[in-house]
Design an enzyme around this catalytic site. Structure first.
Site, PDB file in Angstrom:
ATOM      1  N   LYS A  55       0.947   0.891  -0.079  1.00 29.08           N
ATOM      2  CA  LYS A  55       0.491   2.119  -0.733  1.00 29.08           C
ATOM      3  C   LYS A  55       0.537   3.308   0.231  1.00 29.08           C
ATOM      4  CE  LYS A  55      -3.584   3.463  -3.542  1.00 29.08           C
ATOM      5  NZ  LYS A  55      -4.908   2.942  -3.986  1.00 29.08           N
ATOM      6  N   SER A 112      -9.228   0.096  -8.045  1.00 27.26           N
ATOM      7  CA  SER A 112      -7.863   0.576  -7.813  1.00 27.26           C
ATOM      8  C   SER A 112      -6.844  -0.488  -7.444  1.00 27.26           C
ATOM      9  CB  SER A 112      -7.873   1.678  -6.741  1.00 27.26           C
ATOM     10  OG  SER A 112      -8.369   2.874  -7.275  1.00 27.26           O
ATOM     11  N   SER A 123      -5.858   3.327  -8.734  1.00 28.46           N
ATOM     12  CA  SER A 123      -4.911   4.236  -8.124  1.00 28.46           C
ATOM     13  C   SER A 123      -3.702   3.565  -7.493  1.00 28.46           C
ATOM     14  CB  SER A 123      -5.621   5.084  -7.065  1.00 28.46           C
ATOM     15  OG  SER A 123      -6.091   4.272  -5.982  1.00 28.46           O
TER      16      SER A 123
END
Length: 542
Positions: A123, A228, A204
């Site tokens: 990420k 997330s 997310s």
């Protein structure tokens, strides 16, 4: 996810998506017209496992360089062209060079670890000291090339992993606006759900979830503060583990909350998730909380994976999730029956009701800790902006590019939040940490080995203009606030859209939740590759 709404209510959340396609746009009917993207998806590594990749490299059928090239080509075909998932925010220009080095080491008889030669995506809020940027998807952080790897990236490299690139995410890990769209960032644009392209990939860790599901990598890393990792894993039909806070270091990760933040593995199988988790643990002097993992981290989590793991166990069933959308509830009830078939005793409990006493305290904690943590991160980073206040000013000065669909209310309110020495913050932290006692007491009272629930409901349509739409199912908050382990895995699909089953337990009980998830996974085999359907607007409706 829209953390503000979801943390205030503790049992519901709206997640996020943004294509620029109006939520009601009609693109498909029952006749199947334009039903799927027109491309041949005969990818050689489709649904391959880490164990299979290791075996192929061991036998000389593939090299790390060849499989890395295959994934890079796949990204070009699926992510940048074809369905255009937009899950990848940046490719590592050194990926093939790293893979070549791993092949040379293998040839010389040196195997670094369980991830040797395995391609991984991470990420874009995790530092890498290479040619890639770390931006949390924000235009304000363009040019931020880290001077040092995050601790977990060092562990990846030590284990021999090949870092393919970085994944798109909900900007600032979805801690920017009151009305965000999951999977959208000003730097990376909108990530799509590979099952149905106009549906929410959640966030997310949107890009990590979408990429793993679409076979753009072997496995990926996401981060979670409050759902997330687990929510996008549910929405993209994969397995995601949010570990105990303290099992994995957070140093070198753009922070939200020192109380709740953690990284976590996201994969297509429980075994792959266990393999990656084993490579990431370790005590980090730069992250004090990791000291609590001493003697509790396991060298190989795959040793706990048994198909008989649920026999004789007692599982708490979150009662409130037995109501709602009939399709989701039906999947949940079927999952409960399967747990019983696998030898578990079940008892209904009401954890979400118990958690309501925490109220908005978690959001207060997140705001205060975000302000403190981000200011510290930026002050020592190579970003042009050096404080949260400067980020806010940048966004205002570049509003048309940085904030075209929704604004930055959460950034602004966090900048005004009390400091960490304030009474308001300290009282809020105590209330949030009371979640640990709530869960532990409930499990003790009912003699439970774990608690299960529906992770999240049917992924909602992407809507840039109105933001995330809640669906009444959200089981990510309790374990997130308590810092306890939480795994989600596929529970089934409704009209081609995945829904996940969550399993949570006490601190450092990763062996238990992994084992229970494995037993359920092997008995059900709900994971399936996505079909890249263009639109979810079936005339029958969803």
């Amino acid at each position: 996810m829209n953390r503000r709404n979801f943390i205030k209510n503790t049992s519901t959340v709206g997640l996020i998506t943004t294509l620029g396609i109006p939520a009601g746009a009609t693109m498909m009917g029952n006749n199947g017209e334009n039903a799927t993207i027109d491309f041949n998806d005969n990818f050689q590594l489709k649904e391959v496992t880490i164990s299979e990749l290791r075996d192929m490299m061991k036998k000389g059928k593939l090299t790390s360089k060849s499989l890395t090239k295959m994934y890079l080509d796949r990204i070009e075909k699926i992510d940048k062209n074809g369905p255009k998932l937009n899950a990848i925010i940046e490719i590592n220009p050194d990926a093939l060079e790293i893979a070549t080095k791993m092949d040379e080491e293998r040839k010389a008889g040196k195997i670094r670890g369980s991830m040797h030669g395995i391609p991984v995506l991470i990420k874009d809020n995790i530092n890498t000291a290479d040619k890639m940027q770390t931006t949390a998807g924000a235009l304000a952080l363009l040019g931020n090339i880290a001077s040092e790897d995050a601790f977990i990236v060092k562990k990846l490299r030590e284990a021999g992993a090949v870092i393919l690139g970085k994944t798109n995410l909900s900007e600032w890990a979805n801690f920017r606006s009151n009305r965000p769209c999951s999977g959208w960032s000003s730097r990376g644009g909108q990530t799509k759900n590979p099952f149905i392209l106009d549906r929410n990939p959640s966030g997310s860790s949107s890009g990590s979830g979408s990429a793993v599901s679409a076979n753009l990598c072997a496995i990926a890393i996401g981060t979670e503060t409050n759902g997330s990792v687990t929510a996008p894993s549910s929405s993209n039909g994969i397995v995601g583990l949010k570990p105990t806070v303290g099992l994995l270091s957070r140093s070198g990760i753009i922070p939200i909350s020192k109380t709740q933040d953690t990284a976590g593995p996201m994969g297509r199988s429980v075994t792959d998730v266990a393999i990656l988790l084993s490579a990431l643990t370790g005590i980090d002097p730069k992250d004090e909380v990791t000291k609590s993992s001493a003697g509790k981290a396991e060298p190989d989590y795959t040793t706990f994976l048994k198909t008989s793991a649920l026999q004789g166990k007692k599982i708490g069933i979150e009662k409130s999730l037995l109501n709602g959308h009939e399709g989701v509830v039906a999947l949940y009830k079927t999952a409960i029956e399967k747990l019983k078939e696998l030898g578990a005793e079940t008892v209904e409990i009401e954890l979400l009701k118990e958690m309501r006493v925490i109220g908005p305290a978690s959001f207060t904690v997140l705001q205060c800790e975000f302000k403190d943590g981000v200011n510290a991160y930026l002050a020592n980073s190579n970003a042009k902006v050096k404080s949260l206040r400067e980020v806010i000013a940048f966004n205002k000065a570049n509003e048309s590019a940085a904030m075209p669909y929704f604004k930055q209310e959460t950034l602004e309110s966090s900048d005004k939040a009390p400091d960490l020495e304030s009474v308001a913050y300290k009282e809020a932290v105590l209330k949030v940490l009371s979640s640990r006692k709530i869960i532990t007491d409930l499990m003790t009272k009912n003699q439970l080995d774990a608690i299960v629930g529906t992770t999240y409901g049917i992924p909602s349509p992407i809507d840039l203009f109105n933001g995330d739409a809640g669906n009444g199912f959200y089981f990510c908050s309790p374990a997130a606030m308590a810092g306890f382990p939480h795994i989600t895995l596929p529970m089934g699909k409704i009209h081609e859209l995945p829904v996940g089953l969550s399993i949570i337990a006490g601190a450092y009980e990763e062996p238990k939740v992994l084992a229970f998830a494995y037993a359920y996974e092997q008995a059900t085999k709900h994971r399936s590759a996505p079909k890249f359907i263009r639109s979810s607007n079936f005339s029958s409706g969803i």
